[in-house]
Design a protein around this motif. Structure first.
Motif, PDB file in Angstrom:
ATOM      1  N   VAL A 135       4.756 -34.348   9.010  1.00  0.00           N
ATOM      2  CA  VAL A 135       3.742 -35.574   8.230  1.00  0.00           C
ATOM      3  C   VAL A 135       4.330 -35.487   7.031  1.00  0.00           C
ATOM      4  O   VAL A 135       4.786 -36.405   6.235  1.00  0.00           O
ATOM      5  CB  VAL A 135       2.222 -35.436   8.271  1.00  0.00           C
ATOM      6  CG1 VAL A 135       1.788 -36.302   7.229  1.00  0.00           C
ATOM      7  CG2 VAL A 135       1.840 -35.733   9.756  1.00  0.00           C
ATOM      8  N   CYS A 138       7.972 -36.723   6.390  1.00  0.00           N
ATOM      9  CA  CYS A 138       8.314 -38.116   7.038  1.00  0.00           C
ATOM     10  C   CYS A 138       7.331 -39.248   6.158  1.00  0.00           C
ATOM     11  O   CYS A 138       7.897 -40.258   5.922  1.00  0.00           O
ATOM     12  CB  CYS A 138       7.858 -38.438   8.251  1.00  0.00           C
ATOM     13  SG  CYS A 138       8.775 -37.426   9.496  1.00  0.00           S
ATOM     14  N   ALA A 139       6.347 -38.742   5.516  1.00  0.00           N
ATOM     15  CA  ALA A 139       5.515 -39.648   4.812  1.00  0.00           C
ATOM     16  C   ALA A 139       6.028 -40.385   3.760  1.00  0.00           C
ATOM     17  O   ALA A 139       6.163 -41.521   3.216  1.00  0.00           O
ATOM     18  CB  ALA A 139       4.310 -39.035   4.112  1.00  0.00           C
ATOM     19  N   ASP A 155      -1.991 -45.253   2.174  1.00  0.00           N
ATOM     20  CA  ASP A 155      -1.783 -43.843   2.407  1.00  0.00           C
ATOM     21  C   ASP A 155      -0.708 -43.563   3.487  1.00  0.00           C
ATOM     22  O   ASP A 155      -1.017 -43.577   4.792  1.00  0.00           O
ATOM     23  CB  ASP A 155      -3.293 -43.335   2.857  1.00  0.00           C
ATOM     24  CG  ASP A 155      -3.216 -41.943   3.079  1.00  0.00           C
ATOM     25  OD1 ASP A 155      -2.496 -41.287   3.183  1.00  0.00           O
ATOM     26  OD2 ASP A 155      -4.371 -41.312   3.136  1.00  0.00           O
ATOM     27  N   PRO A 156       0.332 -43.045   2.915  1.00  0.00           N
ATOM     28  CA  PRO A 156       1.513 -43.002   4.039  1.00  0.00           C
ATOM     29  C   PRO A 156       1.131 -41.569   4.778  1.00  0.00           C
ATOM     30  O   PRO A 156       1.667 -41.623   5.971  1.00  0.00           O
ATOM     31  CB  PRO A 156       2.598 -42.687   2.915  1.00  0.00           C
ATOM     32  CG  PRO A 156       2.327 -43.215   1.693  1.00  0.00           C
ATOM     33  CD  PRO A 156       0.816 -43.011   1.672  1.00  0.00           C
ATOM     34  N   GLU A 157       0.662 -40.628   4.261  1.00  0.00           N
ATOM     35  CA  GLU A 157       0.427 -39.713   5.344  1.00  0.00           C
ATOM     36  C   GLU A 157      -0.536 -40.053   6.437  1.00  0.00           C
ATOM     37  O   GLU A 157      -0.244 -39.462   7.632  1.00  0.00           O
ATOM     38  CB  GLU A 157       0.101 -38.563   4.606  1.00  0.00           C
ATOM     39  CG  GLU A 157       0.954 -37.720   3.694  1.00  0.00           C
ATOM     40  CD  GLU A 157       0.357 -36.341   3.149  1.00  0.00           C
ATOM     41  OE1 GLU A 157      -0.555 -35.876   3.847  1.00  0.00           O
ATOM     42  OE2 GLU A 157       1.135 -35.758   2.494  1.00  0.00           O
ATOM     43  N   ILE A 160       1.499 -41.851   9.081  1.00  0.00           N
ATOM     44  CA  ILE A 160       2.464 -41.045   9.751  1.00  0.00           C
ATOM     45  C   ILE A 160       1.294 -40.474  10.855  1.00  0.00           C
ATOM     46  O   ILE A 160       2.060 -40.493  12.060  1.00  0.00           O
ATOM     47  CB  ILE A 160       2.959 -39.949   8.935  1.00  0.00           C
ATOM     48  CG1 ILE A 160       4.111 -40.665   8.280  1.00  0.00           C
ATOM     49  CG2 ILE A 160       3.599 -39.103   9.778  1.00  0.00           C
ATOM     50  CD1 ILE A 160       5.300 -40.966   9.245  1.00  0.00           C
ATOM     51  N   TRP A 161       0.299 -39.915  10.674  1.00  0.00           N
ATOM     52  CA  TRP A 161      -0.624 -39.440  11.700  1.00  0.00           C
ATOM     53  C   TRP A 161      -0.791 -40.367  12.537  1.00  0.00           C
ATOM     54  O   TRP A 161      -0.718 -40.073  13.763  1.00  0.00           O
ATOM     55  CB  TRP A 161      -1.912 -38.999  11.181  1.00  0.00           C
ATOM     56  CG  TRP A 161      -1.679 -37.576  10.441  1.00  0.00           C
ATOM     57  CD1 TRP A 161      -1.941 -37.382   9.006  1.00  0.00           C
ATOM     58  CD2 TRP A 161      -1.522 -36.382  11.042  1.00  0.00           C
ATOM     59  NE1 TRP A 161      -1.649 -36.040   8.744  1.00  0.00           N
ATOM     60  CE2 TRP A 161      -1.473 -35.198   9.906  1.00  0.00           C
ATOM     61  CE3 TRP A 161      -1.553 -35.806  12.473  1.00  0.00           C
ATOM     62  CZ2 TRP A 161      -1.470 -34.040  10.140  1.00  0.00           C
ATOM     63  CZ3 TRP A 161      -1.205 -34.495  12.511  1.00  0.00           C
ATOM     64  CH2 TRP A 161      -1.208 -33.470  11.666  1.00  0.00           C
TER      65      TRP A 161
END
Length: 207
Positions: A135, A138-139, A155-157, A160-161
């Protein structure tokens, strides 16, 4: 949050230890694997192992990190520069799903799940050096795509999840439990296409 390490960054003895640990954990499981056996397989002393890794749990984390480096292409930035956003996400998703369904990745996941209840540090090591590390890697890609207006992502993280869940389930759980599709490649393509389509629908700009 841990960053996925690359074996080229490690010295020769540490590389040998991590390789030996992966071999030993996969062959014996976590509990039955000993630091003595890992040292013997690596061709180093037990003291050398402990000079580099404070515990078997830490060494297990290193084994997970080494496995994770195979899940994404090395030159992600090159791919990012040459593919449209949707195709970039599809390409990385396909590589990732194929990677986590490799026998070694599945075996390490099973070992971590089996040991986590009685040894929480194993579950924590798996999460930190596996999913959480991926994560973190890739975020920033999603953040850059959002900054260029391709997606609306606060929230990019977290995104990704969510993408990880969409592109892996239920296929990952089926394979993990031994329910292997007759055509794995076709099943991966189907899972990825549906998951990425759902992700794009959720995060595409609304205006």
């Amino acid at each position: 949050m841990a960053k996925v390490a690359v074996m080229d960054d490690l010295d020769e003895k540490t590389t040998a230890i991590v390789d030996a640990a992966r071999t030993t954990f996969l062959a014996r499981g976590f509990d039955a694997a000993s630091m003595d056996q890992i040292a013997l397989t690596a061709g180093v002393s037990k003291r050398t192992v402990y000079n580099r890794f404070r515990s078997k749990e830490e060494l297990f984390g290193a084994a997970i990190t080494e496995t994770c480096r195979h899940l994404l292409p090395v030159n992600v930035s090159d791919i990012e520069d040459t593919l449209p956003p949707d195709e970039l996400i599809r390409a990385l998703s396909r590589v990732f799903v194929k990677g986590i369904l490799e026998p070694e990745a599945l075996s390490l996941r099973r070992i971590a799940a089996f040991e986590a209840e009685r040894t929480p540090a194993i579950g924590k090591a798996y999460i930190e050096h596996g999913p959480a590390s991926m994560v973190a890697e890739c975020a920033p890609i999603l953040a850059r795509l959002a900054a260029r207006g391709h997606f609306e992502i606060d929230d990019p993280e977290a995104a990704i999840w969510q993408l990880g869940a969409l592109i892996t389930e239920p296929l990952h759980t089926r394979v993990l439990m031994g329910d292997m599709p007759s055509d794995l490649d076709a099943a991966i393509d189907h899972q990825v296409e549906n998951g990425v389509a759902a992700f794009i629908k959720i995060y595409s700009p609304k205006n």
